[in-house]
Write an enzyme that holds these catalytic residues in place. Structure first.
Site, PDB file in Angstrom:
ATOM      1  N   THR B  20       0.836  -1.204   0.000  1.00 50.72           N
ATOM      2  CA  THR B  20       0.000   0.000   0.000  1.00 50.72           C
ATOM      3  C   THR B  20       0.872   1.255   0.000  1.00 50.72           C
ATOM      4  O   THR B  20       2.085   1.182   0.224  1.00 50.72           O
ATOM      5  CB  THR B  20      -0.919   0.029   1.232  1.00 50.72           C
ATOM      6  N   ASP B  21       0.237   2.398  -0.267  1.00 54.78           N
ATOM      7  CA  ASP B  21       0.969   3.661  -0.248  1.00 54.78           C
ATOM      8  C   ASP B  21       0.225   4.676   0.617  1.00 54.78           C
ATOM      9  O   ASP B  21      -0.821   4.361   1.178  1.00 54.78           O
ATOM     10  CB  ASP B  21       1.203   4.172  -1.671  1.00 54.78           C
ATOM     11  N   SER B  22       0.771   5.871   0.741  1.00 53.84           N
ATOM     12  CA  SER B  22       0.166   6.824   1.676  1.00 53.84           C
ATOM     13  C   SER B  22      -1.081   7.492   1.106  1.00 53.84           C
ATOM     14  O   SER B  22      -1.665   8.358   1.774  1.00 53.84           O
ATOM     15  CB  SER B  22       1.193   7.842   2.176  1.00 53.84           C
ATOM     16  N   ALA B  23      -1.540   7.067  -0.075  1.00 56.16           N
ATOM     17  CA  ALA B  23      -2.892   7.435  -0.511  1.00 56.16           C
ATOM     18  C   ALA B  23      -3.912   6.474   0.116  1.00 56.16           C
ATOM     19  O   ALA B  23      -5.118   6.632  -0.083  1.00 56.16           O
ATOM     20  CB  ALA B  23      -2.990   7.422  -2.025  1.00 56.16           C
TER      21      ALA B  23
END
Lengths: 140, 140, 140, 140
Positions: B20-23
Site C-alpha cells: 500500500t501507499d500513503s494514498a
C-alpha cells in the site's frame, strides 16, 4: 481537451540492484515505478508536489490505467534518460507518458499512466484542481 | 495461434501493508506484481516452474508489454480472488490475463502481461519451449 | 582490520509515493533499500561499480546482516540527506553505515549492512577483491 | 514484561521472481518484508488484523528497529517455512522474531522487528491496545 504541455521534462535515473531480478534485468514493474518517480519529480519542479494531493480533503488522483512496452534489456547499473510528457489532459483526467533510453540513445521502454480526479471521499469523480492543471501546463 | 487454455486458474491473495501507499490504497504496480506471482504459482502447478526458464542456456521469457486497469480502491488487508487465463498463445509469445475481485465479487482491477520467447544469448527471438506450451495448455 | 575510510560519502534522496505505506510513512524496508542504493552510488563514484561483482566468476558480496533504527516519521516528498561510511573493513567483510536526516538536520533513521566475500561458486568465503578494498578506502 | 506467547505461529511462503535480484538470490530487504507479511497473517488469525491500527484515532504501531541475519542463499521458486514468535512484550513495545527455513530444514535467515505504541497524533509513545496484547498472547 486542454492544452498539452509544450516543454517536456526529463530526468536521469540509475537502475539499482533492488530493481533487478534473477533473470538479470530490471523487474518489469520497475519501469512503471520509475515513471511515477519522475512524474513526482516533475510535479515538484512545477510547484505542485504530489503530497498536496494526499492531504485530507484534497481531490485524489488515482491511477485508472497503466501500461508499459519493453524494447531492450536493462541491467543493474544502467543509466537511463527518462523523457516525460503530459498528454490528453481534460478537466477530469490526464496521461503521463515516459520514454526510457540508454545514454547512447537506445530506446528501452515506454510507459503511459492515466490519472483521474476523484472526490476526497473516495467515491465519484472530481475536477482536477486548478493548481494541478497549472503545474501540468494545461492552463495558459 | 495455438489452443487457448480451457481451464482458467485462480488464486487468493491478501494485500499486505508493504503493497500500500500513503494514498491509503495498493500502489498501482502491485497489481502487476501480484499478477506475476499468480502466474508463477500457475506455472508451478502446471509442472513448469518459472525457475526452469532462468537457468543458463534456457530460452528466456522477457515481458514485452504489460498493462493494468483499475476500477475500485484496494486497501491493506483486502483479500482478492485472482482469476488467470492464458490468451493469444503463439509459438513465440503468449499473454497472461488476470482479473482481480474482492471476495464479494466487486471487480477491482485487471491486468495483461505479454511474454515473448528470446534466445538464451539475449538477442533475437526464439520458439517457446514445448514444456512451456504444454504447461500453458496450448498443446493438446 | 584494515584502514577505515576517512572521507564519508553523502547523497540526497527524495522519498517517493511507492516507498510509503498506508500508515502514511515510508515502509520500514525502504530505509535499507535506500541505504543500498546510496552504497551503489558510492561504489560507482569510487570506480568499482557493483555490477562488476555480479559478473560470472567474480567474488560475490552477499549481505550477511542488515539492521535499521527509526527515530522519526518520514513522509512522501521528504528529502533526506544520507551520510555513508564504511566501517569494520577486514579482508573478508565490511560494514556500510548510513545516517538519514531531514534537511533541517533531524535524524530519522540509521542503517548498518554487513557484506562478506563469497566464492563465485556460491559456497565458501573468499577474500574481497583488491579493486573493492581500494574503492572502500581500506587500502593506502 | 508480559507473558511471552506460548504457541509460535508458522506459515509457508514461496519466493517469487520480483523478490530476487540479479545476483540470483532474494534481495535482502525481502526477508524483512516477508516477515512483516507473516506478522500480518498472524494478527489476522489472532483476531486483530493490522488495518485496525491504521484507522484514524487508533494507537499506531511504528517499527523502531528491524534486523536480519542471512545464513544461506534463497532463490526464485524456493519454498520457505517461516516460524514467528512474539518476544519481549511490554506495555509499550514488542518484538516479532521470524526464522526462515528451506523445506529440508536448512536455516536461511532470521529477522527481528520491534514495534512501539505511538499516539494517534504521531508524537509521543502510547500503551499498546488491550485487543493487540490479547492477540499477541501477552494477556492471560
Amino acid at each position: 481537451m486542454l492544452r498539452p504541455v509544450s516543454t517536456p521534462f526529463s530526468s536521469l535515473v540509475v537502475v539499482r540492484l533492488g530493481r533487478t531480478d534473477s533473470a538479470g534485468v530490471w523487474y518489469f514493474t520497475e519501469a512503471l515505478d520509475l515513471a511515477h518517480e519522475v512524474f513526482e519529480e516533475f510535479l515538484s519542479s512545477s510547484g505542485a508536489p504530489l503530497h498536496l494531493f494526499l492531504a485530507p480533503g484534497s481531490v485524489r488522483l488515482p491511477i485508472v490505467h497503466a501500461e508499459a512496452d519493453f524494447r531492450a534489456p536493462v541491467r543493474c547499473g544502467d543509466s537511463l534518460r527518462v523523457s516525460l510528457a503530459i498528454t490528453s489532459c481534460t478537466k477530469r483526467s490526464f496521461s503521463v507518458v515516459c520514454d526510457f533510453q540508454l545514454l547512447d540513445g537506445t530506446p528501452v521502454a515506454s510507459t503511459r499512466i492515466v490519472h483521474a480526479g476523484a472526490a476526497a471521499s473516495g467515491s465519484g469523480s472530481a475536477d482536477l484542481p486548478e493548481s494541478l492543471l497549472q503545474a501540468l501546463g494545461a492552463l495558459a
